[in-house]
Motif scaffolding. Structure first.
Motif, short mmCIF file in Angstrom:
data_model
loop_
_atom_site.label_atom_id
_atom_site.label_comp_id
_atom_site.label_asym_id
_atom_site.label_seq_id
_atom_site.Cartn_x
_atom_site.Cartn_y
_atom_site.Cartn_z
N GLN A 1 0.82 -1.20 0.00
CA GLN A 1 0.00 0.00 0.00
C GLN A 1 0.86 1.26 0.00
OE1 GLN A 1 -3.42 -0.09 -0.35
NE2 GLN A 1 -3.05 2.08 -0.79
N LEU A 2 1.95 1.24 0.75
CA LEU A 2 2.84 2.40 0.80
C LEU A 2 3.45 2.67 -0.57
CD1 LEU A 2 3.83 4.48 2.83
CD2 LEU A 2 5.73 2.96 3.39
N LYS A 3 3.79 1.62 -1.27
CA LYS A 3 4.35 1.79 -2.62
C LYS A 3 3.29 2.32 -3.57
CE LYS A 3 8.34 -1.14 -2.23
NZ LYS A 3 9.53 -1.53 -2.99
N ILE A 4 2.07 1.80 -3.47
CA ILE A 4 0.99 2.28 -4.32
C ILE A 4 0.72 3.76 -4.08
CG2 ILE A 4 -1.50 2.13 -4.72
CD1 ILE A 4 -1.27 -0.89 -4.26
N ASP A 5 0.75 4.16 -2.82
CA ASP A 5 0.44 5.54 -2.46
C ASP A 5 1.52 6.52 -2.91
OD1 ASP A 5 -1.87 4.65 -1.29
OD2 ASP A 5 -1.07 4.65 0.76
N ASN A 6 2.74 6.06 -3.03
CA ASN A 6 3.85 6.99 -3.27
C ASN A 6 4.53 6.83 -4.63
OD1 ASN A 6 4.49 8.52 -0.55
ND2 ASN A 6 3.98 6.41 0.00
N ASN A 7 4.32 5.71 -5.30
CA ASN A 7 4.98 5.47 -6.57
C ASN A 7 4.08 5.89 -7.72
OD1 ASN A 7 6.42 4.59 -8.76
ND2 ASN A 7 6.62 2.46 -8.08
N PRO A 8 4.45 6.94 -8.46
CA PRO A 8 3.59 7.41 -9.56
C PRO A 8 3.45 6.38 -10.69
CG PRO A 8 5.73 8.50 -9.63
CD PRO A 8 5.67 7.74 -8.34
N PHE A 9 4.35 5.37 -10.72
CA PHE A 9 4.30 4.36 -11.76
C PHE A 9 3.53 3.11 -11.33
CE2 PHE A 9 8.17 6.84 -12.43
CZ PHE A 9 7.94 7.29 -13.72
N ALA A 10 2.86 3.19 -10.19
CA ALA A 10 2.13 2.03 -9.66
C ALA A 10 0.66 2.06 -10.06
CB ALA A 10 2.26 1.96 -8.13
N LYS A 11 0.34 2.75 -11.15
CA LYS A 11 -1.05 2.87 -11.59
C LYS A 11 -1.70 1.50 -11.81
CE LYS A 11 -3.92 5.27 -15.01
NZ LYS A 11 -4.75 4.12 -15.37
N GLY A 12 -0.94 0.55 -12.35
CA GLY A 12 -1.48 -0.78 -12.60
C GLY A 12 -1.92 -1.47 -11.33
N PHE A 13 -1.18 -1.23 -10.24
CA PHE A 13 -1.56 -1.82 -8.96
C PHE A 13 -2.88 -1.22 -8.48
CE2 PHE A 13 2.79 -3.07 -9.12
CZ PHE A 13 2.92 -4.16 -8.28
N ARG A 14 -3.02 0.09 -8.63
CA ARG A 14 -4.22 0.75 -8.14
C ARG A 14 -5.45 0.31 -8.94
NH1 ARG A 14 -0.43 5.00 -7.30
NH2 ARG A 14 -0.60 5.72 -9.46
N ASP A 15 -5.28 0.16 -10.26
CA ASP A 15 -6.43 -0.14 -11.11
C ASP A 15 -6.85 -1.60 -11.08
OD1 ASP A 15 -6.34 2.48 -11.80
OD2 ASP A 15 -5.41 2.19 -13.77
N THR A 16 -5.88 -2.50 -10.95
CA THR A 16 -6.19 -3.92 -11.10
C THR A 16 -5.90 -4.76 -9.86
OG1 THR A 16 -3.99 -4.50 -11.92
CG2 THR A 16 -5.58 -3.71 -13.54
N GLY A 17 -5.22 -4.16 -8.87
CA GLY A 17 -4.88 -4.94 -7.70
C GLY A 17 -3.82 -5.97 -7.96
N ASN A 18 -2.91 -5.70 -8.91
CA ASN A 18 -1.90 -6.69 -9.28
C ASN A 18 -1.00 -7.09 -8.12
OD1 ASN A 18 -2.62 -7.00 -11.92
ND2 ASN A 18 -1.31 -5.36 -12.69
N GLY A 19 -0.79 -6.18 -7.19
CA GLY A 19 0.07 -6.50 -6.06
C GLY A 19 -0.48 -7.64 -5.24
N ARG A 20 -1.78 -7.58 -4.96
CA ARG A 20 -2.40 -8.63 -4.16
C ARG A 20 -2.46 -9.95 -4.92
NH1 ARG A 20 -5.40 -4.11 -2.98
NH2 ARG A 20 -6.96 -4.59 -4.55
N ARG A 21 -2.77 -9.87 -6.22
CA ARG A 21 -2.87 -11.09 -7.01
C ARG A 21 -1.50 -11.77 -7.13
NH1 ARG A 21 -5.81 -9.31 -10.75
NH2 ARG A 21 -4.31 -8.73 -12.35
#
Length: 258
Positions: free
Chosen positions: A235-255
């Motif tokens: 979550q910290l990486k999603i909140d601060n990394n501007p290139f983590a858009k894919g994680f925010r949109d699709t939840g790739n981190g959890r998957r």
């Protein structure tokens, strides 16, 4: 020389000879300027090592310097460090986040410097994420080949290095032991410590004979993983990394973790 400068010229990475960097960073506390590679191999938990720093080359005989280095985005690094920073490693190579950036001052404006970094084992343990905490799970796996990453602007004059933060955002982490791209090879579930080095020299080929000044920032320590283990880190990486858009949109981190 051939074993030290073993990487392709298009990618600024160095491979250490087998005899170099043979102990974990926590066990190296002495620094001898007479042996340049040993000086480069030493790690210090805070501040620069007490190495005499004089050029060995007549064409660099200019004013003395007193380099000072500070970690950029220190507050963000501290946020990650408190929760146990994780860095994903992949076969194709993955960039670090937070990116490793430093600000340098005190250099001789007219002299040329090579700036580089490496990542070394912080200890001789293997870890696992258990009950929401990282715990020791056994002895470390055999260490991967050690490499140094030279900043692509090297060598440059001190004046240039001091104008803006020095970013190593192109450095990539991999678990591919056969990597031929110059990426930094790491073991998953092992703890690592990035280190920053300053060398006063006008030619990369002189590195094996030069004195290194080494700087270590403990808050940049991390555990290498193939998938994030701690949801808070994700979550910290999603909140601060501007290139983590894919994680925010699709939840790739959890998957990926599942």
């Amino acid at each position: 020389m051939s074993s030290f400068l073993a990487q392709p010229s298009f990618f600024p990475a160095l491979t250490f000879p087998p005899s170099a960097l043979t102990q974990p960073v926590a066990d190296r506390t002495d620094c001898e300027a007479a042996d340049a590679r040993r000086c480069a191999a030493l790690g210090h938990r805070c501040g620069p090592p007490p190495c005499p720093f004089k050029s060995l080359w007549p064409d660099d005989e200019v004013d003395e310097d007193e380099p000072k280095v500070s970690l950029d985005s220190k507050d963000l690094w501290n946020e990650f460090y408190k929760m146990g920073t994780e860095m994903v490693i992949t076969k194709s190579g993955r960039r670090m986040f937070p990116p490793f950036k430093v600000r340098v001052s005190g250099l001789d404006k007219k002299a040329k410097y090579i700036l580089l970094m490496d990542i070394v084992a912080a200890d001789d343990c293997r870890y696992k994420f258990h009950n929401s905490h990282w715990v020791v799970a056994g002895k470390a796996d055999p260490e991967m080949p050690r490499r140094m990453y030279i900043h692509p602007d090297s060598p440059s004059k001190g004046e240039q290095w001091m104008t803006k933060p020095v970013a190593f955002h192109k450095l990539k982490l991999t678990n591919n032991i056969s990597d031929k791209h110059g990426f930094t090879i790491l073991n998953s579930m092992h703890k690592y410590q990035p280190r920053f080095h300053i060398v006063r020299a006008n030619d990369v080929m002189k590195l094996p004979c030069c004195n290194f000044r080494t700087y270590v920032f403990p808050e940049t320590e991390f555990i290498a993983v193939t998938a994030y283990q701690n949801d808070k880190i994700t979550q910290l990486k999603i909140d601060n990394n501007p290139f983590a858009k894919g994680f925010r949109d699709t939840g790739n981190g959890r998957r990926e973790k599942r």
